[in-house]
Design an enzyme around this catalytic site. Structure first.
Site, PDB file in Angstrom:
ATOM      1  N   ARG A  42      20.158  65.633 -50.807  1.00  0.00           N
ATOM      2  CA  ARG A  42      21.464  64.981 -50.930  1.00  0.00           C
ATOM      3  C   ARG A  42      22.152  65.333 -52.249  1.00  0.00           C
ATOM      4  O   ARG A  42      23.377  65.273 -52.338  1.00  0.00           O
ATOM      5  CB  ARG A  42      21.330  63.486 -50.760  1.00  0.00           C
ATOM      6  CG  ARG A  42      20.226  62.864 -51.627  1.00  0.00           C
ATOM      7  CD  ARG A  42      20.194  61.360 -51.451  1.00  0.00           C
ATOM      8  NE  ARG A  42      21.495  60.824 -51.785  1.00  0.00           N
ATOM      9  CZ  ARG A  42      22.409  60.469 -50.901  1.00  0.00           C
ATOM     10  NH1 ARG A  42      22.149  60.596 -49.617  1.00  0.00           N
ATOM     11  NH2 ARG A  42      23.577  60.022 -51.281  1.00  0.00           N
ATOM     12  N   VAL A  71      19.495  48.208 -57.501  1.00  0.00           N
ATOM     13  CA  VAL A  71      20.289  49.439 -57.418  1.00  0.00           C
ATOM     14  C   VAL A  71      20.436  49.915 -55.983  1.00  0.00           C
ATOM     15  O   VAL A  71      21.533  50.244 -55.539  1.00  0.00           O
ATOM     16  CB  VAL A  71      19.665  50.563 -58.295  1.00  0.00           C
ATOM     17  CG1 VAL A  71      20.434  51.865 -58.137  1.00  0.00           C
ATOM     18  CG2 VAL A  71      19.637  50.111 -59.754  1.00  0.00           C
ATOM     19  N   LYS A 113      14.029  66.773 -62.863  1.00  0.00           N
ATOM     20  CA  LYS A 113      14.708  67.182 -61.614  1.00  0.00           C
ATOM     21  C   LYS A 113      16.172  66.755 -61.697  1.00  0.00           C
ATOM     22  O   LYS A 113      17.080  67.557 -61.462  1.00  0.00           O
ATOM     23  CB  LYS A 113      14.039  66.508 -60.430  1.00  0.00           C
ATOM     24  CG  LYS A 113      14.868  66.503 -59.160  1.00  0.00           C
ATOM     25  CD  LYS A 113      14.151  65.909 -57.993  1.00  0.00           C
ATOM     26  CE  LYS A 113      14.319  64.426 -57.880  1.00  0.00           C
ATOM     27  NZ  LYS A 113      15.593  63.963 -57.303  1.00  0.00           N
ATOM     28  N   ARG A 136       8.919  67.196 -54.309  1.00  0.00           N
ATOM     29  CA  ARG A 136      10.356  67.273 -54.584  1.00  0.00           C
ATOM     30  C   ARG A 136      10.667  66.912 -56.029  1.00  0.00           C
ATOM     31  O   ARG A 136      11.654  67.375 -56.582  1.00  0.00           O
ATOM     32  CB  ARG A 136      11.113  66.330 -53.651  1.00  0.00           C
ATOM     33  CG  ARG A 136      11.124  66.783 -52.208  1.00  0.00           C
ATOM     34  CD  ARG A 136      12.120  65.986 -51.433  1.00  0.00           C
ATOM     35  NE  ARG A 136      13.362  65.912 -52.195  1.00  0.00           N
ATOM     36  CZ  ARG A 136      14.235  64.912 -52.065  1.00  0.00           C
ATOM     37  NH1 ARG A 136      13.996  63.937 -51.227  1.00  0.00           N
ATOM     38  NH2 ARG A 136      15.340  64.887 -52.775  1.00  0.00           N
TER      39      ARG A 136
HETATM   40  C1  EPZ Z   1      20.693  59.255 -58.718  1.00  0.00           C
HETATM   41  O1  EPZ Z   1      21.019  59.087 -57.360  1.00  0.00           O
HETATM   42  C2  EPZ Z   1      19.312  59.884 -58.746  1.00  0.00           C
HETATM   43  N1  EPZ Z   1      19.374  61.193 -58.095  1.00  0.00           N
HETATM   44  C3  EPZ Z   1      18.329  58.960 -58.030  1.00  0.00           C
HETATM   45  O2  EPZ Z   1      17.047  59.544 -58.140  1.00  0.00           O
HETATM   46  C4  EPZ Z   1      18.313  57.620 -58.740  1.00  0.00           C
HETATM   47  O3  EPZ Z   1      17.465  56.740 -58.037  1.00  0.00           O
HETATM   48  C5  EPZ Z   1      19.734  57.038 -58.771  1.00  0.00           C
HETATM   49  O4  EPZ Z   1      20.622  57.994 -59.390  1.00  0.00           O
HETATM   50  C6  EPZ Z   1      19.811  55.738 -59.549  1.00  0.00           C
HETATM   51  O5  EPZ Z   1      19.358  55.950 -60.868  1.00  0.00           O
HETATM   52  C7  EPZ Z   1      19.866  62.245 -58.788  1.00  0.00           C
HETATM   53  O6  EPZ Z   1      20.260  62.128 -59.942  1.00  0.00           O
HETATM   54  C8  EPZ Z   1      19.888  63.562 -58.087  1.00  0.00           C
HETATM   55  P1  EPZ Z   1      23.840  56.344 -57.639  1.00  0.00           P
HETATM   56  P2  EPZ Z   1      22.553  58.745 -56.969  1.00  0.00           P
HETATM   57  O7  EPZ Z   1      25.067  57.038 -57.175  1.00  0.00           O
HETATM   58  O8  EPZ Z   1      23.482  59.347 -57.941  1.00  0.00           O
HETATM   59  C9  EPZ Z   1      25.771  53.238 -54.634  1.00  0.00           C
HETATM   60  C10 EPZ Z   1      14.997  60.292 -57.387  1.00  0.00           C
HETATM   61  O9  EPZ Z   1      14.038  59.688 -56.992  1.00  0.00           O
HETATM   62  N2  EPZ Z   1      26.810  54.258 -54.422  1.00  0.00           N
HETATM   63  O10 EPZ Z   1      23.682  56.067 -59.115  1.00  0.00           O
HETATM   64  O11 EPZ Z   1      22.710  59.035 -55.528  1.00  0.00           O
HETATM   65  C11 EPZ Z   1      24.404  53.693 -54.137  1.00  0.00           C
HETATM   66  O12 EPZ Z   1      24.264  53.420 -52.758  1.00  0.00           O
HETATM   67  C12 EPZ Z   1      16.382  59.928 -56.936  1.00  0.00           C
HETATM   68  O13 EPZ Z   1      14.970  61.249 -58.204  1.00  0.00           O
HETATM   69  C13 EPZ Z   1      27.892  53.958 -53.607  1.00  0.00           C
HETATM   70  O14 EPZ Z   1      27.978  52.867 -53.047  1.00  0.00           O
HETATM   71  O15 EPZ Z   1      22.570  57.169 -57.163  1.00  0.00           O
HETATM   72  C14 EPZ Z   1      23.468  52.877 -54.986  1.00  0.00           C
HETATM   73  O16 EPZ Z   1      23.329  51.588 -54.413  1.00  0.00           O
HETATM   74  C15 EPZ Z   1      16.311  58.848 -55.896  1.00  0.00           C
HETATM   75  N3  EPZ Z   1      28.856  54.897 -53.416  1.00  0.00           N
HETATM   76  C16 EPZ Z   1      24.206  52.762 -56.331  1.00  0.00           C
HETATM   77  O17 EPZ Z   1      25.584  53.071 -56.050  1.00  0.00           O
HETATM   78  C17 EPZ Z   1      28.802  56.136 -54.031  1.00  0.00           C
HETATM   79  O18 EPZ Z   1      29.718  56.941 -53.847  1.00  0.00           O
HETATM   80  C18 EPZ Z   1      23.714  53.724 -57.386  1.00  0.00           C
HETATM   81  O19 EPZ Z   1      23.647  55.010 -56.788  1.00  0.00           O
HETATM   82  C19 EPZ Z   1      27.684  56.409 -54.860  1.00  0.00           C
HETATM   83  C20 EPZ Z   1      26.721  55.458 -55.053  1.00  0.00           C
END
Ligand code: EPZ
Length: 418
Positions: free
Chosen positions: A94, A328, A22, A398
Site C-alpha cells: 500500500r 491509531v 522500511k 516485509r
Molecule cells: C504509516 O502508515 C506506516 N507505514 C505504518 O506502518 C504505521 O503503522 C502508520 O503510519 C502509523 O504510524 C508507512 O510509513 C509505509 P497513517 P500510514 O496515514 O501512513 C487514517 C508498518 O507496520 N487515515 O498515519 O498508512 C488511518 O486509517 C506499517 O510498517 C485516514 O483516515 O498510516 C489511520 O487510522 C503498518 N485517511 C490513521 O489515519 C487517510 O487518508 C493513521 O494512518 C490516511 C490515514
C-alpha cells in the site's frame, strides 16, 4: 511457505545492529522521482517492500540498481515513461501510494491504484486525495484507480483531520514543486516524516517546521538528486529492546536513535527492565517478570502503534493486568487470538484489550497476519515453554531485515523452516 520455529527460554546476550527503516526507505525512494540526476540512497534494508518499490520505480521508467550487499540503491529518474502505479503492485504494498504526490508534481498527472484495506483496518487515503485537490489537482476515482491531473500545483493550506504519516509525506512531495506557499496543519511528526523533509531540503526544497504539526513549504521550480542515508528503524529498535527485556537478557542495540523510541523505552523501564540510552545505541537488561503497565498508542511522539503487538506479548506474562488501547488503527488486535493460543489471557472490547498476566506462555503453532503481529509472535515464542512455529513469515520479511539471523546471533534458539 516458510515458517519460523522458536524454542523458548534462551536469554539473549550480545550486540545487535539496527537496519535502515522500511518506512524511511520507501518515501525516500519515491522522492527520487522528483529530480533528474543520479540519486544514491545508503542503508536501504533488503526487504520485500523495498523490492516492490524498486519494481514500481522501474515501471515508471526510472533506473533503479540495488546492491543489497552494501545496502546501496541508485535511482535515476531522468525521464519517466509512465505515470501509472498498477493494481498488481499496489495491492502487494500500500505504500506504493507514495508515488502519487511526486508524479503529479513532476509530470502533472498520475494514475495510481487505490490501495485496498489490510489486516489492520480499512486504511483509506482520503487525506492524500483531498490534499492534492487543495493543491490544484483534478482527481477522479474510477475502476479502483486514482486519476490525478494538474496544469500546475499551487500552494494552499492543508489541514489533516488526524495526523497521517504517508499522507503528510505524499503531500510534502507534491508541495515542494507547487507554486507559492503551502502550510500543512496537524501534520505527522514521525521521524521518517522529518527525515523526508530534510532529504527534500537537501534536494533544494524550501521547508520549515518538520517534526512539528505545522510545516511550511515555499515551492521551487526544480530539485536536484543527492546522496542520502535512510534513518535507522525505530520499530526494529523497539522490537529488540523488548526481546532483551522479555528474555531476561542483555542486549546492546547499536546504530539506532534511542530518542526515536522514547515512549517505548519509558514503558520498558516502567515494567521493570533496565534501559541505558547512549549516543546512537541503547543497552537493555531484563529483570525478571514484568510489572503490568498500561499503554495507549498515539501518533509520534506517543507510543507507536507498530510496537503495540510486541509490547502486548510481554504484558501477557506480567504481574497483574494491563490495558492496551489502540487509538491509531481500527482493528489492530488480530494478534490477540494467536497469543491466546499460546495461553495468554486477553479480552478485547472495541479499541481496548485487557491483558491479564499469566505465569508463562506455552509454545504453539500460530499464524502471522500482519507485519508487526508476526514480530510479536516471534517474541512470544522466545519466552514460551516449548516450541512455537510461526506460519506465513512473509509478513515478517516485509519489515524486518534478517530478523532470524540477528536473533540467533544473540542466542535465540530459532530457525527458518522451508
Ligand atoms: C504509516 O502508515 C506506516 N507505514 C505504518 O506502518 C504505521 O503503522 C502508520 O503510519 C502509523 O504510524 C508507512 O510509513 C509505509 P497513517 P500510514 O496515514 O501512513 C487514517 C508498518 O507496520 N487515515 O498515519 O498508512 C488511518 O486509517 C506499517 O510498517 C485516514 O483516515 O498510516 C489511520 O487510522 C503498518 N485517511 C490513521 O489515519 C487517510 O487518508 C493513521 O494512518 C490516511 C490515514
Amino acid at each position: 511457505m516458510d515458517r519460523i520455529k522458536v524454542e523458548g527460554g534462551a536469554r539473549l546476550q550480545g550486540r545487535v545492529s539496527i537496519s535502515g527503516a522500511k518506512n524511511g526507505a520507501l518515501p525516500s525512494m519515491a522522492a527520487a522521482l522528483l529530480a533528474q540526476g543520479r540519486f544514491r540512497l545508503a542503508r536501504v534494508p533488503s526487504l520485500m517492500d523495498v523490492i516492490t518499490m524498486q519494481k514500481l520505480l522501474k515501471r515508471l521508467g526510472a533506473t533503479c540498481e540495488y546492491r543489497t550487499g552494501e545496502g546501496v540503491m541508485e535511482v535515476e529518474a531522468r525521464q519517466l515513461t509512465s505515470v501509472e502505479a498498477p493494481y498488481d503492485l499496489v495491492r502487494t504494498m500500500r505504500a506504493s501510494i507514495l508515488v502519487l504526490g511526486p508524479l503529479v508534481a513532476r509530470c502533472g498527472e498520475a494514475v495510481v491504484s487505490l490501495p485496498g484495506g489490510c489486516a489492520i483496518g480499512s486504511r483509506p487515503v482520503d487525506f492524500h486525495i483531498e490534499g492534492l485537490r487543495r493543491l490544484g489537482a483534478a482527481i477522479e476515482l474510477s475502476d479502483g484507480y486514482i486519476r490525478a491531473r494538474t496544469q500546475g500545483l499551487k500552494g494552499a493550506r492543508v489541514v489533516f483531520p488526524i495526523p497521517s504519516v504517508t499522507g503528510t509525506e505524499n503531500l510534502l512531495m507534491a508541495a515542494v514543486l507547487a507554486q507559492g506557499e503551502t502550510v500543512f496543519e496537524n501534520a505527522a511528526c514521525e521521524p521518517e516524516v522529518t527525515d523526508l523533509a530534510r532529504l527534500l531540503r537537501a534536494m533544494g526544497a524550501r521547508i520549515e517546521g518538520e517534526g512539528t504539526t505545522t510545516i511550511r513549504v515555499q515551492g521551487v521550480s526544480s530539485l536536484k538528486a543527492v546522496d542520502w542515508e535512510v534513518v535507522p528503524d525505530r520499530i526494529e529498535t523497539g522490537t529488540f529492546a523488548l526481546a532483551a527485556a522479555m528474555t531476561g537478557g542483555e542486549l546492546v542495540i547499536e546504530r539506532c536513535r534511542p530518542e526515536h523510541v522514547t515512549a517505548l523505552l519509558d514503558k520498558v523501564r516502567a515494567a521493570g527492565a533496565t534501559v541505558e540510552e547512549h549516543e546512537g545505541s541503547v543497552r537493555v537488561l531484563g529483570n525478571g517478570r514484568p510489572r503490568a503497565v498500561d499503554v495507549t498508542t498515539d501518533p509520534y511522539p506517543g507510543f507507536p502503534t507498530d510496537l503495540q503487538a510486541q509490547f502486548m506479548a510481554w504484558m501477557a506474562v506480567a504481574e497483574g493486568s494491563s490495558i492496551v488501547a489502540e487509538r491509531v488503527f481500527q482493528q489492530r488486535f488480530i494478534h490477540v487470538s494467536e497469543l491466546r493460543r499460546m495461553g495468554a489471557d486477553i479480552s478485547v472490547s472495541g479499541s481496548q484489550a485487557v491483558v491479564r498476566g499469566v505465569p508463562a506462555l506455552q509454545g504453539a503453532e500460530v499464524m502471522a497476519t500482519d507485519l508487526r503481529a508476526s514480530a510479536s509472535l516471534v517474541l512470544a515464542g522466545l519466552i514460551a515453554k516449548g516450541a512455537t512455529v510461526v506460519h506465513r513469515v512473509y509478513h515478517l520479511d516485509r519489515g524486518y531485515e534478517r530478523m532470524v539471523d540477528k536473533l540467533r546471533a544473540v542466542g535465540a534458539r530459532i530457525d527458518r523452516l522451508k
